[in-house]
Design a protein around this motif. Structure first.
Motif, PDB file in Angstrom:
ATOM      1  N   HIS A  24     -67.813 -39.992 -10.247  1.00 34.84           N
ATOM      2  CA  HIS A  24     -66.685 -40.734 -10.319  1.00 34.84           C
ATOM      3  C   HIS A  24     -65.582 -40.636  -9.385  1.00 34.84           C
ATOM      4  O   HIS A  24     -64.283 -40.983  -9.071  1.00 34.84           O
ATOM      5  CB  HIS A  24     -65.972 -40.560 -11.591  1.00 34.84           C
ATOM      6  CG  HIS A  24     -65.660 -39.172 -11.979  1.00 34.84           C
ATOM      7  ND1 HIS A  24     -64.612 -38.409 -11.570  1.00 34.84           N
ATOM      8  CD2 HIS A  24     -66.014 -38.299 -12.841  1.00 34.84           C
ATOM      9  CE1 HIS A  24     -64.382 -37.335 -11.984  1.00 34.84           C
ATOM     10  NE2 HIS A  24     -65.408 -37.208 -12.986  1.00 34.84           N
ATOM     11  N   ALA A  25     -66.309 -40.115  -8.198  1.00 34.32           N
ATOM     12  CA  ALA A  25     -65.449 -40.124  -6.778  1.00 34.32           C
ATOM     13  C   ALA A  25     -65.778 -41.210  -5.913  1.00 34.32           C
ATOM     14  O   ALA A  25     -65.394 -42.466  -6.363  1.00 34.32           O
ATOM     15  CB  ALA A  25     -65.608 -38.797  -6.324  1.00 34.32           C
ATOM     16  N   PHE A  26     -66.056 -40.983  -4.704  1.00 32.57           N
ATOM     17  CA  PHE A  26     -66.011 -42.086  -3.699  1.00 32.57           C
ATOM     18  C   PHE A  26     -67.024 -43.122  -4.345  1.00 32.57           C
ATOM     19  O   PHE A  26     -66.406 -44.439  -4.400  1.00 32.57           O
ATOM     20  CB  PHE A  26     -66.575 -41.465  -2.462  1.00 32.57           C
ATOM     21  CG  PHE A  26     -66.747 -42.251  -1.453  1.00 32.57           C
ATOM     22  CD1 PHE A  26     -66.218 -43.580  -1.119  1.00 32.57           C
ATOM     23  CD2 PHE A  26     -67.586 -41.983  -0.184  1.00 32.57           C
ATOM     24  CE1 PHE A  26     -66.493 -44.500   0.022  1.00 32.57           C
ATOM     25  CE2 PHE A  26     -67.651 -42.978   0.974  1.00 32.57           C
ATOM     26  CZ  PHE A  26     -67.060 -44.177   1.060  1.00 32.57           C
ATOM     27  N   MET A  27     -68.217 -42.840  -4.383  1.00 34.17           N
ATOM     28  CA  MET A  27     -69.208 -43.880  -4.879  1.00 34.17           C
ATOM     29  C   MET A  27     -68.878 -44.168  -6.183  1.00 34.17           C
ATOM     30  O   MET A  27     -68.986 -45.528  -6.647  1.00 34.17           O
ATOM     31  CB  MET A  27     -70.433 -43.428  -4.623  1.00 34.17           C
ATOM     32  CG  MET A  27     -71.209 -43.643  -3.266  1.00 34.17           C
ATOM     33  SD  MET A  27     -70.858 -45.038  -2.555  1.00 34.17           S
ATOM     34  CE  MET A  27     -69.532 -45.030  -1.379  1.00 34.17           C
ATOM     35  N   ARG A  56     -68.101 -33.878 -15.044  1.00 34.81           N
ATOM     36  CA  ARG A  56     -68.360 -32.450 -15.235  1.00 34.81           C
ATOM     37  C   ARG A  56     -67.219 -31.904 -16.135  1.00 34.81           C
ATOM     38  O   ARG A  56     -67.203 -30.761 -16.691  1.00 34.81           O
ATOM     39  CB  ARG A  56     -68.782 -31.611 -14.135  1.00 34.81           C
ATOM     40  CG  ARG A  56     -70.211 -32.006 -13.756  1.00 34.81           C
ATOM     41  CD  ARG A  56     -70.569 -31.232 -12.505  1.00 34.81           C
ATOM     42  NE  ARG A  56     -69.311 -31.614 -11.120  1.00 34.81           N
ATOM     43  CZ  ARG A  56     -69.359 -31.149 -10.200  1.00 34.81           C
ATOM     44  NH1 ARG A  56     -70.159 -30.258  -9.767  1.00 34.81           N
ATOM     45  NH2 ARG A  56     -68.436 -31.696  -9.232  1.00 34.81           N
ATOM     46  N   ASN A  95     -76.573 -35.584  -3.728  1.00 36.64           N
ATOM     47  CA  ASN A  95     -78.044 -35.809  -3.792  1.00 36.64           C
ATOM     48  C   ASN A  95     -78.824 -34.834  -4.420  1.00 36.64           C
ATOM     49  O   ASN A  95     -80.083 -35.384  -4.994  1.00 36.64           O
ATOM     50  CB  ASN A  95     -78.497 -35.473  -2.353  1.00 36.64           C
ATOM     51  CG  ASN A  95     -77.619 -36.379  -1.248  1.00 36.64           C
ATOM     52  OD1 ASN A  95     -76.923 -37.255  -1.801  1.00 36.64           O
ATOM     53  ND2 ASN A  95     -77.767 -36.456   0.017  1.00 36.64           N
ATOM     54  N   HIS A  98     -79.895 -36.409  -8.057  1.00 34.58           N
ATOM     55  CA  HIS A  98     -80.536 -37.800  -8.192  1.00 34.58           C
ATOM     56  C   HIS A  98     -81.542 -37.492  -9.175  1.00 34.58           C
ATOM     57  O   HIS A  98     -81.819 -38.375 -10.107  1.00 34.58           O
ATOM     58  CB  HIS A  98     -80.750 -38.416  -7.201  1.00 34.58           C
ATOM     59  CG  HIS A  98     -79.343 -38.647  -6.224  1.00 34.58           C
ATOM     60  ND1 HIS A  98     -79.577 -39.270  -5.129  1.00 34.58           N
ATOM     61  CD2 HIS A  98     -78.161 -38.448  -6.267  1.00 34.58           C
ATOM     62  CE1 HIS A  98     -78.352 -39.499  -4.445  1.00 34.58           C
ATOM     63  NE2 HIS A  98     -77.328 -39.091  -5.323  1.00 34.58           N
ATOM     64  N   GLU A 115     -77.851 -43.501  -6.373  1.00 34.60           N
ATOM     65  CA  GLU A 115     -77.441 -43.615  -4.742  1.00 34.60           C
ATOM     66  C   GLU A 115     -78.300 -43.047  -4.084  1.00 34.60           C
ATOM     67  O   GLU A 115     -79.525 -42.588  -4.121  1.00 34.60           O
ATOM     68  CB  GLU A 115     -76.079 -42.547  -4.760  1.00 34.60           C
ATOM     69  CG  GLU A 115     -74.740 -43.530  -4.853  1.00 34.60           C
ATOM     70  CD  GLU A 115     -74.623 -44.662  -3.564  1.00 34.60           C
ATOM     71  OE1 GLU A 115     -75.430 -44.556  -2.586  1.00 34.60           O
ATOM     72  OE2 GLU A 115     -73.961 -45.465  -3.672  1.00 34.60           O
ATOM     73  N   LYS A 116     -78.154 -43.164  -2.684  1.00 37.94           N
ATOM     74  CA  LYS A 116     -79.267 -42.841  -1.560  1.00 37.94           C
ATOM     75  C   LYS A 116     -78.480 -41.417  -0.908  1.00 37.94           C
ATOM     76  O   LYS A 116     -77.392 -41.229  -1.191  1.00 37.94           O
ATOM     77  CB  LYS A 116     -79.042 -44.027  -0.352  1.00 37.94           C
ATOM     78  CG  LYS A 116     -77.722 -44.326  -0.034  1.00 37.94           C
ATOM     79  CD  LYS A 116     -76.922 -43.636   0.494  1.00 37.94           C
ATOM     80  CE  LYS A 116     -76.935 -42.560   1.759  1.00 37.94           C
ATOM     81  NZ  LYS A 116     -75.777 -42.102   2.095  1.00 37.94           N
ATOM     82  N   ASN A 144     -76.417 -50.553   0.127  1.00 39.70           N
ATOM     83  CA  ASN A 144     -75.774 -51.722   0.007  1.00 39.70           C
ATOM     84  C   ASN A 144     -75.644 -52.448   1.331  1.00 39.70           C
ATOM     85  O   ASN A 144     -75.116 -53.661   1.336  1.00 39.70           O
ATOM     86  CB  ASN A 144     -74.325 -51.386  -0.316  1.00 39.70           C
ATOM     87  CG  ASN A 144     -73.630 -50.035   0.449  1.00 39.70           C
ATOM     88  OD1 ASN A 144     -74.075 -49.067   0.386  1.00 39.70           O
ATOM     89  ND2 ASN A 144     -72.240 -50.515   0.929  1.00 39.70           N
ATOM     90  N   TRP A 187     -70.469 -30.225  -0.472  1.00 37.86           N
ATOM     91  CA  TRP A 187     -71.654 -30.404  -0.731  1.00 37.86           C
ATOM     92  C   TRP A 187     -72.450 -31.152   0.406  1.00 37.86           C
ATOM     93  O   TRP A 187     -73.546 -31.016   0.445  1.00 37.86           O
ATOM     94  CB  TRP A 187     -72.134 -31.186  -2.071  1.00 37.86           C
ATOM     95  CG  TRP A 187     -71.499 -32.494  -2.151  1.00 37.86           C
ATOM     96  CD1 TRP A 187     -70.337 -33.030  -2.517  1.00 37.86           C
ATOM     97  CD2 TRP A 187     -72.396 -33.652  -1.622  1.00 37.86           C
ATOM     98  NE1 TRP A 187     -70.350 -34.412  -2.051  1.00 37.86           N
ATOM     99  CE2 TRP A 187     -71.416 -34.894  -1.731  1.00 37.86           C
ATOM    100  CE3 TRP A 187     -73.567 -33.965  -1.056  1.00 37.86           C
ATOM    101  CZ2 TRP A 187     -71.969 -36.355  -1.439  1.00 37.86           C
ATOM    102  CZ3 TRP A 187     -74.004 -35.169  -0.715  1.00 37.86           C
ATOM    103  CH2 TRP A 187     -73.296 -36.342  -0.994  1.00 37.86           C
ATOM    104  N   ARG A 188     -71.554 -31.965   1.246  1.00 42.21           N
ATOM    105  CA  ARG A 188     -72.295 -32.532   2.436  1.00 42.21           C
ATOM    106  C   ARG A 188     -72.679 -31.581   3.728  1.00 42.21           C
ATOM    107  O   ARG A 188     -73.234 -32.229   4.594  1.00 42.21           O
ATOM    108  CB  ARG A 188     -71.424 -33.542   3.083  1.00 42.21           C
ATOM    109  CG  ARG A 188     -70.966 -34.805   1.992  1.00 42.21           C
ATOM    110  CD  ARG A 188     -69.928 -35.773   2.357  1.00 42.21           C
ATOM    111  NE  ARG A 188     -69.546 -36.752   1.437  1.00 42.21           N
ATOM    112  CZ  ARG A 188     -70.227 -37.919   1.436  1.00 42.21           C
ATOM    113  NH1 ARG A 188     -71.511 -38.010   1.949  1.00 42.21           N
ATOM    114  NH2 ARG A 188     -69.768 -38.696   0.439  1.00 42.21           N
TER     115      ARG A 188
END
Ligand SMILES: NC(=O)c1ccc[n+]([C@@H]2O[C@H](COP(=O)([O-])OP(=O)(O)OC[C@H]3O[C@@H](n4cnc5c(N)ncnc54)[C@H](O)[C@@H]3O)[C@@H](O)[C@H]2O)c1
Length: 388
Positions: A24-27, A56, A95, A98, A115-116, A144, A187-188
């Motif tokens: 429920h953050a950016f995306m 979570r 990621n 997923h 998501e990708k 998108n 995480w990125r």
């Protein structure tokens, strides 16, 4: 199909499509906005019901549910998946989760929008696509950028032959948010949680957009990557964390049929914020799209009078353009968030009609195959064939 109430269209309320959104953050915000907007602007076969946010932490998930217009929040994904009222599960998490979330949802015969990049590896992506097919549910990947009015128009122009034979693709996705070496690790920036850096994050979009615009399939790739900042402060500021993913990743591509392409993704391009730009060159002309001017499509064609030739900019917000008539009068532009609404609208319509929806998980596999081949090329050196 497990849709909650089945009424005929036009003779009563629409059947409802209940959505569970994980993350429920950016995306989460981008998708949550789409679930609220879609029925307001498009005539859909279902009433979309943003039912539950899964997080979570209960307090943060509840705050997000209330802000994003969902009915409730929970940390219990298992209970959500076991709930027969839930029709669609949206995977809007990092990621590395997923595969587990999407396959659990598929096993419960839920439709899934993920998501990708679809997965961390090609093997995972293939398993997800196979399971989706076996369970006979509908799936999509949130690429998108296929669904800006201008990119949709570009795909139609190329499909009807306006550019002739496609010869070259020049694609760059440039950002600068990692130039600052004091920005904390996340995480990125860890391979364990994201698989790769700018590559999986940004090249994934370029690969999908190229396939969507041109219909070309990648044959082989040759890549180079670099990590300029090898360690970053941890989020709590108490230590440092190794950065083991690329800050920048470039690759050359050969396509089946003879076309070639160059791809560049970076988070280290000073001044470039979200410069997602694809230029396609054919035998009869070229076109170029840049997200930062997303409603315009630059087009060059040799069949125009020679003394007036040049790139011209088509404003893609006339009622004849894809999606445009559903929004505002001509020229009243749309933005980033609308691409997610369009993605959802097309998915929901395909869910109802049974028509194909792309990108589905097989398209996710195709993207993953290119990502994996380029990573392999960086490790081994030289050209690597893209798995079919
Ligand atoms: N389509 C696009 O244009 C686009 C843009 C950005 C990100 N993404 C993709 O979306 C995904 C999420 O990215 P983001 O930017 O929203 O990240 P984010 O860090 O902003 O949000 C991640 C969310 O997932 C939650 N989360 C993390 N692990 C979880 C787990 N195991 N179970 C449940 N919830 C969990 C977090 O609490 C948070 O709410 C990534 O795969 C990313 O590549 C796509």
């Amino acid at each position: 199909m497990s849709l909650s109430s089945q009424h005929n269209r036009g003779s009563g309320p629409l059947p409802e499509l209940h959505v569970a959104m994980v993350g429920h953050a950016f995306m989460g915000r981008a998708h949550g906005n789409a679930y609220r907007q879609a029925n307001h602007f498009f005539d859909l076969p279902f009433q979309i019901v943003p039912a539950v946010v899964v997080g979570r932490d209960q307090e943060r998930a509840a705050a997000a549910a209330s802000r994003l217009g969902f009915q409730r929040a929970t940390t219990d994904l298992g209970a959500v998946l076991a709930d027969p009222r839930i029709d669609l599960v949206d995977v809007a998490t990092p990621n590395d989760s997923h595969y587990a979330i999407a396959t659990a949802a598929l096993r419960h015969k839920k439709h899934v929008l993920c998501e990708k990049p679809l997965a961390m590896t090609l093997a995972e992506a293939k398993a997800m696509a196979a399971l989706a097919q076996k369970q006979r549910v509908r799936v999509g990947v949130w690429h998108n950028y296929r669904r800006a009015p201008a990119t949709k128009l570009a795909a139609a122009m190329i499909a009807r032959g306006d550019l002739g034979v496609i010869r070259q693709v020049r694609a760059v996705y440039l950002q600068d948010w990692l130039v600052d070496a004091s920005l904390p690790a996340s995480w990125r920036t860890s391979r364990k949680t994201c698989g790769s850096g700018a590559h999986g994050d940004l090249n994934a979009h370029l690969i999908d957009l190229t396939r969507a615009l041109t219909g070309l399939e990648f044959e082989s790739v040759c890549g180079v990557q670099q990590t300029f900042t090898k360690a970053r402060p941890t989020a709590d500021g108490k230590g440092t964390a190794k950065v083991d993913v690329d800050d920048a990743f470039c690759f050359l591509a050969k396509f089946r049929g003879g076309a070639i392409g160059t791809f560049e993704a970076t988070r280290m391009a000073p001044g470039r914020k979200n410069h997602n730009c694809v230029e396609i060159a054919g035998s009869l002309g070229s076109l170029r799209w840049n997200l930062e001017r997303m409603n315009e499509l630059e087009v060059f064609r040799y069949d125009e009078p020679r003394d007036g030739q040049g790139f011209r900019s088509v404003m893609c917000m006339d009622s004849v353009h894809p999606y445009a008539a559903n929004w505002w009068p001509d020229g009243h532009i749309v933005g980033y968030e609308h691409t997610f609404v369009h993605h959802l609208v097309d998915f929901v319509q395909a869910l109802h009609s049974g028509a194909p929806f792309a990108p589905d998980f097989r398209d996710g596999v195709a993207v993953q195959a290119v990502l994996d081949a380029a990573l392999q090329s960086c490790r081994k050196g030289g050209w690597v064939k893209v798995a079919k």
